[in-house]
Design a protein around this motif. Sequence first.
Motif, PDB file in Angstrom:
ATOM      1  N   MET A   1       0.841  -1.180   0.000  1.00  0.00           N
ATOM      2  CA  MET A   1       0.000   0.000   0.000  1.00  0.00           C
ATOM      3  C   MET A   1       0.888   1.246   0.000  1.00  0.00           C
ATOM      4  SD  MET A   1      -2.900   1.147   2.730  1.00  0.00           S
ATOM      5  CE  MET A   1      -4.342   0.563   1.917  1.00  0.00           C
ATOM      6  N   THR A   2       0.522   2.221  -0.777  1.00  0.00           N
ATOM      7  CA  THR A   2       1.272   3.463  -0.873  1.00  0.00           C
ATOM      8  C   THR A   2       1.034   4.328   0.360  1.00  0.00           C
ATOM      9  OG1 THR A   2       1.002   3.407  -3.261  1.00  0.00           O
ATOM     10  CG2 THR A   2       1.635   5.505  -2.295  1.00  0.00           C
ATOM     11  N   GLN A   3       2.117   4.861   0.885  1.00  0.00           N
ATOM     12  CA  GLN A   3       2.010   5.760   2.033  1.00  0.00           C
ATOM     13  C   GLN A   3       1.536   7.135   1.558  1.00  0.00           C
ATOM     14  OE1 GLN A   3       2.598   5.039   5.319  1.00  0.00           O
ATOM     15  NE2 GLN A   3       2.753   2.935   4.615  1.00  0.00           N
ATOM     16  N   PRO A   4       0.712   7.816   2.347  1.00  0.00           N
ATOM     17  CA  PRO A   4       0.305   9.166   1.950  1.00  0.00           C
ATOM     18  C   PRO A   4       1.503  10.113   2.000  1.00  0.00           C
ATOM     19  CG  PRO A   4      -0.616   8.596   4.101  1.00  0.00           C
ATOM     20  CD  PRO A   4       0.089   7.379   3.585  1.00  0.00           C
ATOM     21  N   PRO A   5       1.454  11.188   1.223  1.00  0.00           N
ATOM     22  CA  PRO A   5       2.568  12.140   1.219  1.00  0.00           C
ATOM     23  C   PRO A   5       2.635  12.917   2.531  1.00  0.00           C
ATOM     24  CG  PRO A   5       0.723  13.033  -0.006  1.00  0.00           C
ATOM     25  CD  PRO A   5       0.359  11.612   0.364  1.00  0.00           C
ATOM     26  N   THR A   6       3.780  13.499   2.779  1.00  0.00           N
ATOM     27  CA  THR A   6       3.911  14.395   3.927  1.00  0.00           C
ATOM     28  C   THR A   6       3.317  15.753   3.563  1.00  0.00           C
ATOM     29  OG1 THR A   6       6.052  15.232   3.216  1.00  0.00           O
ATOM     30  CG2 THR A   6       6.054  13.266   4.658  1.00  0.00           C
ATOM     31  N   VAL A   7       3.075  16.566   4.563  1.00  0.00           N
ATOM     32  CA  VAL A   7       2.613  17.932   4.314  1.00  0.00           C
ATOM     33  C   VAL A   7       3.644  18.658   3.450  1.00  0.00           C
ATOM     34  CG1 VAL A   7       2.131  20.170   5.385  1.00  0.00           C
ATOM     35  CG2 VAL A   7       1.197  18.088   6.395  1.00  0.00           C
ATOM     36  N   ALA A   8       4.919  18.489   3.770  1.00  0.00           N
ATOM     37  CA  ALA A   8       5.976  19.153   2.999  1.00  0.00           C
ATOM     38  C   ALA A   8       5.958  18.716   1.540  1.00  0.00           C
ATOM     39  CB  ALA A   8       7.339  18.892   3.625  1.00  0.00           C
ATOM     40  N   ALA A   9       5.713  17.451   1.284  1.00  0.00           N
ATOM     41  CA  ALA A   9       5.675  16.965  -0.100  1.00  0.00           C
ATOM     42  C   ALA A   9       4.544  17.636  -0.882  1.00  0.00           C
ATOM     43  CB  ALA A   9       5.522  15.453  -0.132  1.00  0.00           C
TER      44      ALA A   9
ATOM     45  N   THR B   1      -3.958  22.565   8.756  1.00  0.00           N
ATOM     46  CA  THR B   1      -4.199  21.350   9.526  1.00  0.00           C
ATOM     47  C   THR B   1      -4.754  21.816  10.862  1.00  0.00           C
ATOM     48  OG1 THR B   1      -2.024  21.197  10.612  1.00  0.00           O
ATOM     49  CG2 THR B   1      -2.253  20.133   8.440  1.00  0.00           C
ATOM     50  N   THR B   2      -5.442  20.926  11.541  1.00  0.00           N
ATOM     51  CA  THR B   2      -5.998  21.270  12.844  1.00  0.00           C
ATOM     52  C   THR B   2      -5.318  20.425  13.916  1.00  0.00           C
ATOM     53  OG1 THR B   2      -7.765  19.651  12.603  1.00  0.00           O
ATOM     54  CG2 THR B   2      -8.235  21.904  11.866  1.00  0.00           C
ATOM     55  N   LEU B   3      -5.566  20.776  15.139  1.00  0.00           N
ATOM     56  CA  LEU B   3      -5.003  20.041  16.262  1.00  0.00           C
ATOM     57  C   LEU B   3      -6.042  19.050  16.764  1.00  0.00           C
ATOM     58  CD1 LEU B   3      -2.675  19.677  18.250  1.00  0.00           C
ATOM     59  CD2 LEU B   3      -3.683  21.468  19.643  1.00  0.00           C
ATOM     60  N   GLY B   4      -5.692  17.781  16.713  1.00  0.00           N
ATOM     61  CA  GLY B   4      -6.588  16.749  17.233  1.00  0.00           C
ATOM     62  C   GLY B   4      -7.967  16.814  16.622  1.00  0.00           C
ATOM     63  N   GLY B   5      -8.963  16.880  17.468  1.00  0.00           N
ATOM     64  CA  GLY B   5     -10.344  16.871  17.010  1.00  0.00           C
ATOM     65  C   GLY B   5     -10.937  18.242  16.774  1.00  0.00           C
ATOM     66  N   GLU B   6     -10.099  19.294  16.753  1.00  0.00           N
ATOM     67  CA  GLU B   6     -10.649  20.627  16.515  1.00  0.00           C
ATOM     68  C   GLU B   6     -11.227  20.708  15.108  1.00  0.00           C
ATOM     69  OE1 GLU B   6      -7.582  23.478  17.476  1.00  0.00           O
ATOM     70  OE2 GLU B   6      -8.272  23.546  19.550  1.00  0.00           O
ATOM     71  N   PRO B   7     -12.316  21.447  14.956  1.00  0.00           N
ATOM     72  CA  PRO B   7     -12.968  21.511  13.645  1.00  0.00           C
ATOM     73  C   PRO B   7     -12.314  22.517  12.707  1.00  0.00           C
ATOM     74  CG  PRO B   7     -14.164  22.873  15.195  1.00  0.00           C
ATOM     75  CD  PRO B   7     -13.059  22.181  15.980  1.00  0.00           C
ATOM     76  N   VAL B   8     -12.585  22.327  11.434  1.00  0.00           N
ATOM     77  CA  VAL B   8     -12.269  23.342  10.435  1.00  0.00           C
ATOM     78  C   VAL B   8     -13.521  24.208  10.350  1.00  0.00           C
ATOM     79  CG1 VAL B   8     -11.728  23.776   8.018  1.00  0.00           C
ATOM     80  CG2 VAL B   8     -10.763  21.795   9.165  1.00  0.00           C
ATOM     81  N   VAL B   9     -13.365  25.514  10.557  1.00  0.00           N
ATOM     82  CA  VAL B   9     -14.526  26.407  10.607  1.00  0.00           C
ATOM     83  C   VAL B   9     -14.613  27.321   9.390  1.00  0.00           C
ATOM     84  CG1 VAL B   9     -14.677  26.316  13.126  1.00  0.00           C
ATOM     85  CG2 VAL B   9     -13.296  28.105  12.027  1.00  0.00           C
ATOM     86  N   VAL B  10     -13.752  27.079   8.408  1.00  0.00           N
ATOM     87  CA  VAL B  10     -13.791  27.833   7.157  1.00  0.00           C
ATOM     88  C   VAL B  10     -14.133  26.855   6.038  1.00  0.00           C
ATOM     89  CG1 VAL B  10     -12.163  29.612   7.905  1.00  0.00           C
ATOM     90  CG2 VAL B  10     -11.304  27.540   6.804  1.00  0.00           C
ATOM     91  N   PRO B  11     -14.723  27.349   4.957  1.00  0.00           N
ATOM     92  CA  PRO B  11     -15.002  26.442   3.839  1.00  0.00           C
ATOM     93  C   PRO B  11     -13.704  25.882   3.256  1.00  0.00           C
ATOM     94  CG  PRO B  11     -16.208  28.507   3.602  1.00  0.00           C
ATOM     95  CD  PRO B  11     -15.229  28.700   4.728  1.00  0.00           C
TER      96      PRO B  11
ATOM     97  N   ALA C   1       0.540  12.100   5.616  1.00  0.00           N
ATOM     98  CA  ALA C   1       1.120  11.177   6.597  1.00  0.00           C
ATOM     99  C   ALA C   1       0.731  11.523   8.032  1.00  0.00           C
ATOM    100  CB  ALA C   1       2.635  11.146   6.444  1.00  0.00           C
ATOM    101  N   SER C   2       0.573  12.806   8.323  1.00  0.00           N
ATOM    102  CA  SER C   2       0.253  13.230   9.690  1.00  0.00           C
ATOM    103  C   SER C   2      -1.242  13.340   9.958  1.00  0.00           C
ATOM    104  CB  SER C   2       0.933  14.571   9.979  1.00  0.00           C
ATOM    105  OG  SER C   2       0.508  15.540   9.040  1.00  0.00           O
ATOM    106  N   GLY C   3      -2.082  13.060   8.963  1.00  0.00           N
ATOM    107  CA  GLY C   3      -3.532  13.152   9.165  1.00  0.00           C
ATOM    108  C   GLY C   3      -4.230  13.763   7.975  1.00  0.00           C
TER     109      GLY C   3
END
Length: 129
Positions: free
Chosen positions: A1-9, A101-111, A119-121
């Motif tokens: 299985m292919t690993q997801p890219p990093t944020v930097a990638a 990106t958000t921290l843990g379970g914090e929501p995204v409040v913008v469209p 890789a990090s989420g």
Amino acid sequence: MTQPPTVAAVLAAHSRVVEVGIGARPDVAAALAERGCAVTATDIEACTVPETVRFVRDDVTDPERAVYEAADAVYALRCPPELQRAVVDVAGAVGAACYLTTLGGEPVVVPVSERRTVASGALFVARDA
């Protein structure tokens, strides 16, 4: 299985980026600089960043527009809900893409136009350039 890219990638597709609220975590900014991106990092407090990253003290809720004007993309990692609108607004003001990106379970409040698995989420695309 292919690993997801990093944020930097993902962000390395842009040549000039600004990280909002770098704090004590310069890893992504450093990785982008290593990939040849021109990186500016901002925070309301003075922060230590690698020599390859330019640091500017700035408050995104009252931004100095010149800090962001040359950016192809503006991004914020672990961005709290109360700062998300300001990050998107400054990116829009200069015509840059915007990622969050958000921290843990914090929501995204913008469209957002896209949620990318990294890789990090999750990396949220709040504005395409």
